[in-house]
Design a protein around this motif. Structure first.
Motif, PDB file in Angstrom:
ATOM      1  N   GLY A 120      -8.499  11.062  14.752  1.00 49.60           N
ATOM      2  CA  GLY A 120      -9.181  10.801  13.496  1.00 49.60           C
ATOM      3  C   GLY A 120      -8.822   9.482  12.848  1.00 49.60           C
ATOM      4  O   GLY A 120      -9.220   9.227  11.702  1.00 49.60           O
ATOM      5  N   ALA A 121      -8.102   8.623  13.560  1.00 51.38           N
ATOM      6  CA  ALA A 121      -7.514   7.440  12.939  1.00 51.38           C
ATOM      7  C   ALA A 121      -8.544   6.471  12.372  1.00 51.38           C
ATOM      8  O   ALA A 121      -8.380   5.953  11.277  1.00 51.38           O
ATOM      9  N   GLY A 122      -9.599   6.173  13.107  1.00 55.97           N
ATOM     10  CA  GLY A 122     -10.559   5.184  12.630  1.00 55.97           C
ATOM     11  C   GLY A 122      -9.966   3.784  12.609  1.00 55.97           C
ATOM     12  O   GLY A 122      -8.832   3.549  13.039  1.00 55.97           O
ATOM     13  N   SER A 123     -10.710   2.842  12.056  1.00 60.30           N
ATOM     14  CA  SER A 123     -10.290   1.445  12.080  1.00 60.30           C
ATOM     15  C   SER A 123      -9.080   1.164  11.194  1.00 60.30           C
ATOM     16  O   SER A 123      -8.327   0.219  11.449  1.00 60.30           O
ATOM     17  N   ALA A 124      -8.871   1.976  10.142  1.00 59.23           N
ATOM     18  CA  ALA A 124      -7.744   1.771   9.226  1.00 59.23           C
ATOM     19  C   ALA A 124      -6.485   2.501   9.673  1.00 59.23           C
ATOM     20  O   ALA A 124      -5.422   2.309   9.096  1.00 59.23           O
ATOM     21  N   GLY A 125      -6.596   3.314  10.708  1.00 63.68           N
ATOM     22  CA  GLY A 125      -5.462   4.106  11.151  1.00 63.68           C
ATOM     23  C   GLY A 125      -5.262   5.334  10.291  1.00 63.68           C
ATOM     24  O   GLY A 125      -5.641   5.364   9.124  1.00 63.68           O
ATOM     25  N   ALA A 126      -4.692   6.369  10.858  1.00 62.18           N
ATOM     26  CA  ALA A 126      -4.313   7.559  10.095  1.00 62.18           C
ATOM     27  C   ALA A 126      -2.997   7.290   9.388  1.00 62.18           C
ATOM     28  O   ALA A 126      -2.142   6.561   9.897  1.00 62.18           O
ATOM     29  N   GLY A 127      -2.831   7.874   8.209  1.00 62.34           N
ATOM     30  CA  GLY A 127      -1.633   7.610   7.423  1.00 62.34           C
ATOM     31  C   GLY A 127      -0.719   8.815   7.313  1.00 62.34           C
ATOM     32  O   GLY A 127      -1.164   9.904   6.964  1.00 62.34           O
ATOM     33  N   ILE A 128       0.557   8.609   7.607  1.00 63.03           N
ATOM     34  CA  ILE A 128       1.584   9.640   7.415  1.00 63.03           C
ATOM     35  C   ILE A 128       2.498   9.184   6.289  1.00 63.03           C
ATOM     36  O   ILE A 128       2.928   8.034   6.245  1.00 63.03           O
ATOM     37  N   VAL A 129       2.807  10.104   5.383  1.00 60.21           N
ATOM     38  CA  VAL A 129       3.760   9.841   4.307  1.00 60.21           C
ATOM     39  C   VAL A 129       4.858  10.893   4.338  1.00 60.21           C
ATOM     40  O   VAL A 129       4.576  12.094   4.270  1.00 60.21           O
ATOM     41  N   LEU A 130       6.089  10.446   4.442  1.00 58.85           N
ATOM     42  CA  LEU A 130       7.260  11.300   4.357  1.00 58.85           C
ATOM     43  C   LEU A 130       8.003  10.953   3.073  1.00 58.85           C
ATOM     44  O   LEU A 130       7.748   9.932   2.446  1.00 58.85           O
ATOM     45  N   PHE A 131       8.968  11.796   2.687  1.00 60.87           N
ATOM     46  CA  PHE A 131       9.670  11.585   1.423  1.00 60.87           C
ATOM     47  C   PHE A 131      11.175  11.529   1.624  1.00 60.87           C
ATOM     48  O   PHE A 131      11.763  12.356   2.318  1.00 60.87           O
ATOM     49  N   SER A 132      11.786  10.536   0.995  1.00 60.94           N
ATOM     50  CA  SER A 132      13.233  10.373   0.967  1.00 60.94           C
ATOM     51  C   SER A 132      13.698  10.541  -0.480  1.00 60.94           C
ATOM     52  O   SER A 132      13.086  11.269  -1.256  1.00 60.94           O
ATOM     53  N   THR A 133      14.759   9.844  -0.843  1.00 61.07           N
ATOM     54  CA  THR A 133      15.306   9.894  -2.186  1.00 61.07           C
ATOM     55  C   THR A 133      16.036   8.593  -2.478  1.00 61.07           C
ATOM     56  O   THR A 133      16.576   7.961  -1.554  1.00 61.07           O
ATOM     57  N   VAL A 134      16.062   8.205  -3.736  1.00 61.29           N
ATOM     58  CA  VAL A 134      16.807   7.018  -4.139  1.00 61.29           C
ATOM     59  C   VAL A 134      18.281   7.123  -3.770  1.00 61.29           C
ATOM     60  O   VAL A 134      18.969   6.119  -3.572  1.00 61.29           O
ATOM     61  N   ALA A 135      18.780   8.349  -3.616  1.00 62.19           N
ATOM     62  CA  ALA A 135      20.195   8.553  -3.316  1.00 62.19           C
ATOM     63  C   ALA A 135      20.598   8.046  -1.937  1.00 62.19           C
ATOM     64  O   ALA A 135      21.785   7.828  -1.683  1.00 62.19           O
ATOM     65  N   VAL A 136      19.646   7.852  -1.036  1.00 64.03           N
ATOM     66  CA  VAL A 136      19.986   7.288   0.271  1.00 64.03           C
ATOM     67  C   VAL A 136      20.408   5.832   0.119  1.00 64.03           C
ATOM     68  O   VAL A 136      21.400   5.382   0.695  1.00 64.03           O
ATOM     69  N   ALA A 137      19.657   5.071  -0.667  1.00 63.65           N
ATOM     70  CA  ALA A 137      19.958   3.651  -0.851  1.00 63.65           C
ATOM     71  C   ALA A 137      21.105   3.423  -1.818  1.00 63.65           C
ATOM     72  O   ALA A 137      21.863   2.456  -1.676  1.00 63.65           O
ATOM     73  N   GLN A 138      21.270   4.308  -2.801  1.00 64.79           N
ATOM     74  CA  GLN A 138      22.249   4.090  -3.862  1.00 64.79           C
ATOM     75  C   GLN A 138      23.617   4.691  -3.573  1.00 64.79           C
ATOM     76  O   GLN A 138      24.624   4.071  -3.814  1.00 64.79           O
ATOM     77  N   GLY A 139      23.634   5.892  -3.068  1.00 69.47           N
ATOM     78  CA  GLY A 139      24.908   6.574  -2.877  1.00 69.47           C
ATOM     79  C   GLY A 139      25.387   7.223  -4.146  1.00 69.47           C
ATOM     80  O   GLY A 139      25.964   6.574  -5.019  1.00 69.47           O
ATOM     81  N   PHE A 140      25.122   8.516  -4.301  1.00 75.73           N
ATOM     82  CA  PHE A 140      25.528   9.275  -5.480  1.00 75.73           C
ATOM     83  C   PHE A 140      26.514  10.366  -5.066  1.00 75.73           C
ATOM     84  O   PHE A 140      26.348  11.001  -4.015  1.00 75.73           O
ATOM     85  N   ALA A 141      27.512  10.606  -5.887  1.00 73.79           N
ATOM     86  CA  ALA A 141      28.445  11.700  -5.628  1.00 73.79           C
ATOM     87  C   ALA A 141      27.704  13.026  -5.570  1.00 73.79           C
ATOM     88  O   ALA A 141      26.708  13.229  -6.274  1.00 73.79           O
ATOM     89  N   HIS A 142      28.200  13.925  -4.745  1.00 79.06           N
ATOM     90  CA  HIS A 142      27.691  15.283  -4.597  1.00 79.06           C
ATOM     91  C   HIS A 142      26.322  15.340  -3.915  1.00 79.06           C
ATOM     92  O   HIS A 142      25.675  16.383  -3.904  1.00 79.06           O
ATOM     93  N   HIS A 143      25.865  14.230  -3.345  1.00 80.70           N
ATOM     94  CA  HIS A 143      24.573  14.187  -2.669  1.00 80.70           C
ATOM     95  C   HIS A 143      24.726  14.092  -1.150  1.00 80.70           C
ATOM     96  O   HIS A 143      23.767  13.754  -0.452  1.00 80.70           O
ATOM     97  N   ALA A 144      25.904  14.380  -0.606  1.00 81.07           N
ATOM     98  CA  ALA A 144      26.150  14.111   0.815  1.00 81.07           C
ATOM     99  C   ALA A 144      25.145  14.803   1.728  1.00 81.07           C
ATOM    100  O   ALA A 144      24.605  14.184   2.652  1.00 81.07           O
ATOM    101  N   SER A 145      24.871  16.080   1.469  1.00 77.01           N
ATOM    102  CA  SER A 145      24.012  16.829   2.384  1.00 77.01           C
ATOM    103  C   SER A 145      22.570  16.355   2.322  1.00 77.01           C
ATOM    104  O   SER A 145      21.947  16.052   3.343  1.00 77.01           O
ATOM    105  N   VAL A 146      22.013  16.268   1.124  1.00 76.07           N
ATOM    106  CA  VAL A 146      20.608  15.866   1.006  1.00 76.07           C
ATOM    107  C   VAL A 146      20.430  14.402   1.381  1.00 76.07           C
ATOM    108  O   VAL A 146      19.422  14.024   2.001  1.00 76.07           O
TER     109      VAL A 146
END
Length: 244
Positions: A120-146
């Motif tokens: 179904g991609a077509g000329s523009a391609g099919a789009g996938i969106v996944l979700f992360s969190t600002v805590a990956v880039a920043q590093g917050f205490a108590h966020h180790a698992s997520v």
């Protein structure tokens, strides 16, 4: 216009993204655990099918693809966890749950849908969106698992963006704390929520619609030249310091 599959489309960012995509004319297929809530959301949105199931069940993903159709225009994996705990309180079971829901679930969703997305991609391609969190880039205490699980999502997305191009685009949205049902344990404490909001340059927490607008854009043909990106919707939290 091809159908877009939205995992987690019955509330929070997932439902807000579903509404934003329907406003653009996209037919949808929602996935979630609660059949009643799925039926209600589908009735509200129109041109929307649904599949009920739990993302910890590997059998869910091929069933979703079968029921959503052989041609798809996009996929949004808006399912996640917020388990905040100090290192000493974490155990293997909690960490595995975070990983299975956030990272492995995203992988299995994309793996199952990839043939239909290519079709179904077509000329523009099919789009996938996944979700992360600002805590990956920043590093917050108590966020180790997520943060570990969402960091895996970012790595997954970059690898898939390279592998699935040019037919399929893969991007990640990384929000800061957003007023969703998942975050209610934090946001319902007004003093805590206000304190966290003050750490953002824009002096407020995110709303689901803030995140959904970007997610819908990344799925759409308007983002035909955007892939392999991790984009923050975080009120400046990841990059700006307003005090000190």
């Amino acid at each position: 216009m091809e159908r877009v599959v939205i995992y987690g489309g019955t509330g929070g960012i997932g439902l807000a993204t579903a509404r934003a995509l329907r406003a653009r004319g996209s037919p949808l297929h929602l996935v979630g655990r609660d059949a009643g809530r799925l039926a209600s959301a589908a009735a509200e949105l129109g041109q929307t099918g649904f599949t009920a199931g739990d993302v910890t069940d590997p059998g869910l993903f091929p069933r979703v693809t079968q029921e959503a159709g052989a041609r798809l225009g996009g996929l949004v994996y808006a399912i996640g966890t917020i388990q905040l705990a100090p290192l000493a309180k974490l155990d293997a079971a909690r960490i595995e749950t975070d990983f299975r829901i956030n990272a492995l679930g995203a992988f299995l969703a994309v793996q199952a849908a990839a043939p239909a997305l290519r079709a179904g991609a077509g000329s523009a391609g099919a789009g996938i969106v996944l979700f992360s969190t600002v805590a990956v880039a920043q590093g917050f205490a108590h966020h180790a698992s997520v943060s570990m699980a969402k960091g895996a999502v970012e790595g997954l997305a970059l690898s898939l963006a390279a592998e699935l191009a040019p037919a399929i685009r893969v991007n990640v949205v990384a929000p800061s704390l957003t007023r969703t049902p998942l975050a209610e344990a934090i946001t319902r404490n007004q003093a805590l929520a206000s304190g966290i909001a003050a750490m953002h340059a824009l002096q407020r927490l995110g709303e689901p619609e803030d995140v959904a607008k970007l997610a819908a854009f990344l799925v759409s043909a308007e983002a035909a030249y955007v892939t392999g990106q991790v984009i923050g919707v975080d009120g400046g939290r990841s990059s700006l310091r307003t005090k000190g």
